[in-house]
Design a protein around this motif. Sequence first.
Motif, PDB file in Angstrom:
ATOM      1  N   HIS A   1      26.262  49.945  65.979  1.00  0.00           N
ATOM      2  CA  HIS A   1      25.882  51.233  66.571  1.00  0.00           C
ATOM      3  C   HIS A   1      26.735  51.514  67.808  1.00  0.00           C
ATOM      4  O   HIS A   1      27.217  52.634  68.008  1.00  0.00           O
ATOM      5  CB  HIS A   1      24.397  51.229  66.935  1.00  0.00           C
TER       6      HIS A   1
ATOM      7  N   LEU B   1      30.343  52.566  66.746  1.00  0.00           N
ATOM      8  CA  LEU B   1      30.418  53.951  66.280  1.00  0.00           C
ATOM      9  C   LEU B   1      30.233  54.926  67.439  1.00  0.00           C
ATOM     10  O   LEU B   1      30.862  55.991  67.482  1.00  0.00           O
ATOM     11  CB  LEU B   1      29.364  54.188  65.194  1.00  0.00           C
ATOM     12  N   ARG B   2      29.393  54.554  68.396  1.00  0.00           N
ATOM     13  CA  ARG B   2      29.223  55.385  69.590  1.00  0.00           C
ATOM     14  C   ARG B   2      30.523  55.445  70.389  1.00  0.00           C
ATOM     15  O   ARG B   2      30.893  56.498  70.934  1.00  0.00           O
ATOM     16  CB  ARG B   2      28.098  54.816  70.449  1.00  0.00           C
TER      17      ARG B   2
ATOM     18  N   ILE C   1      33.564  55.187  69.167  1.00  0.00           N
ATOM     19  CA  ILE C   1      34.481  56.075  68.439  1.00  0.00           C
ATOM     20  C   ILE C   1      34.172  57.530  68.773  1.00  0.00           C
ATOM     21  O   ILE C   1      35.077  58.339  69.041  1.00  0.00           O
ATOM     22  CB  ILE C   1      34.366  55.838  66.922  1.00  0.00           C
ATOM     23  N   HIS C   2      32.880  57.862  68.773  1.00  0.00           N
ATOM     24  CA  HIS C   2      32.472  59.237  69.070  1.00  0.00           C
ATOM     25  C   HIS C   2      32.864  59.622  70.501  1.00  0.00           C
ATOM     26  O   HIS C   2      33.376  60.724  70.752  1.00  0.00           O
ATOM     27  CB  HIS C   2      30.963  59.377  68.877  1.00  0.00           C
ATOM     28  N   ALA C   3      32.646  58.709  71.450  1.00  0.00           N
ATOM     29  CA  ALA C   3      32.973  58.996  72.847  1.00  0.00           C
ATOM     30  C   ALA C   3      34.477  59.173  73.036  1.00  0.00           C
ATOM     31  O   ALA C   3      34.930  60.067  73.761  1.00  0.00           O
ATOM     32  CB  ALA C   3      32.454  57.870  73.743  1.00  0.00           C
TER      33      ALA C   3
ATOM     34  N   CYS D   1      36.607  60.127  70.791  1.00  0.00           N
ATOM     35  CA  CYS D   1      36.974  61.394  70.158  1.00  0.00           C
ATOM     36  C   CYS D   1      36.657  62.564  71.086  1.00  0.00           C
ATOM     37  O   CYS D   1      37.468  63.482  71.244  1.00  0.00           O
ATOM     38  CB  CYS D   1      36.231  61.538  68.831  1.00  0.00           C
ATOM     39  N   ASP D   2      35.491  62.526  71.721  1.00  0.00           N
ATOM     40  CA  ASP D   2      35.115  63.596  72.651  1.00  0.00           C
ATOM     41  C   ASP D   2      36.087  63.675  73.826  1.00  0.00           C
ATOM     42  O   ASP D   2      36.511  64.769  74.233  1.00  0.00           O
ATOM     43  CB  ASP D   2      33.696  63.368  73.172  1.00  0.00           C
TER      44      ASP D   2
ATOM     45  N   PHE E   1      40.498  58.454  64.187  1.00  0.00           N
ATOM     46  CA  PHE E   1      39.075  58.246  64.458  1.00  0.00           C
ATOM     47  C   PHE E   1      38.284  58.167  63.152  1.00  0.00           C
ATOM     48  O   PHE E   1      37.384  57.335  63.003  1.00  0.00           O
ATOM     49  CB  PHE E   1      38.526  59.376  65.332  1.00  0.00           C
ATOM     50  N   GLN E   2      38.635  59.043  62.209  1.00  0.00           N
ATOM     51  CA  GLN E   2      37.949  59.032  60.925  1.00  0.00           C
ATOM     52  C   GLN E   2      38.190  57.718  60.189  1.00  0.00           C
ATOM     53  O   GLN E   2      37.276  57.157  59.578  1.00  0.00           O
ATOM     54  CB  GLN E   2      38.419  60.206  60.068  1.00  0.00           C
TER      55      GLN E   2
ATOM     56  N   ALA F   1      36.046  54.950  61.715  1.00  0.00           N
ATOM     57  CA  ALA F   1      34.651  55.084  61.298  1.00  0.00           C
ATOM     58  C   ALA F   1      34.478  54.674  59.837  1.00  0.00           C
ATOM     59  O   ALA F   1      33.489  54.028  59.472  1.00  0.00           O
ATOM     60  CB  ALA F   1      34.176  56.518  61.511  1.00  0.00           C
TER      61      ALA F   1
END
Length: 236
Positions: free
Chosen positions: A148, A151-152, A154-156, A158-159, A178-179, A182
Amino acid sequence: MPAYLEFILEFGARNNPTDARFSGVRDQIVLHDPTPGPIISALGRSGRHFQLCYSLSRVRPNEDDEEGLDMSKWVFNQAAVYHRFDVDNGTVLWVVTQAGLDLQQRYKILTGPNGRPEDKTFDTPIHSLRSSLSAHLMYCHWSTESWHGYLRAIHAECDRTMHGAEYSPLHIEWLQEFQEKASVATMVIKANSETVASLRLFYTRLENTSDLPDSLREKAMMASFCNCPEPNSSTA
């Protein structure tokens, strides 16, 4: 067991951590008319045994990244596990290969002075089997950790990269990276889940093997292991 050597030879070298050749469970059951070679009474080896090996992977941040939000500081950890169990004497052999010592430390805690008696008792074959199942569960839960958080991260990342930016071909490349990260994480989690399922299936099949000693047929113990809930792979 040759399959275990295959896991080790590719340890850390494979380009694709989701390669199916290096996941799953390999097993062998020898309970009827064993060959003389493996019979070594002095070592508690009756020749009647089962053995299996499998690989698991997890991801973790480096210790200097407390929040785990720096993608460059996350690393994949692999572990290859070999287990041999003598059904007549209850003698157990574990060989675990890992880049690090955390699994070794966890096993010491599991079987140490503060561990539960059912996780560290080897005085009879059935007690050894129960303790072996506990070790399998510990290794499986190890593989569920930190996904978790990864993945968080990766999201951060990307943002941070895309926020307020004027999109260009370079941004498309970053999004694809990034994709891909994931997707790899998702496939590794799936591979771990399939390994856990195969491990359950092996012990279900073992319990139904006619030559297994009756002393090892403890329905409640096997049912508890084979029907336990799936570990939560989103554990941070």
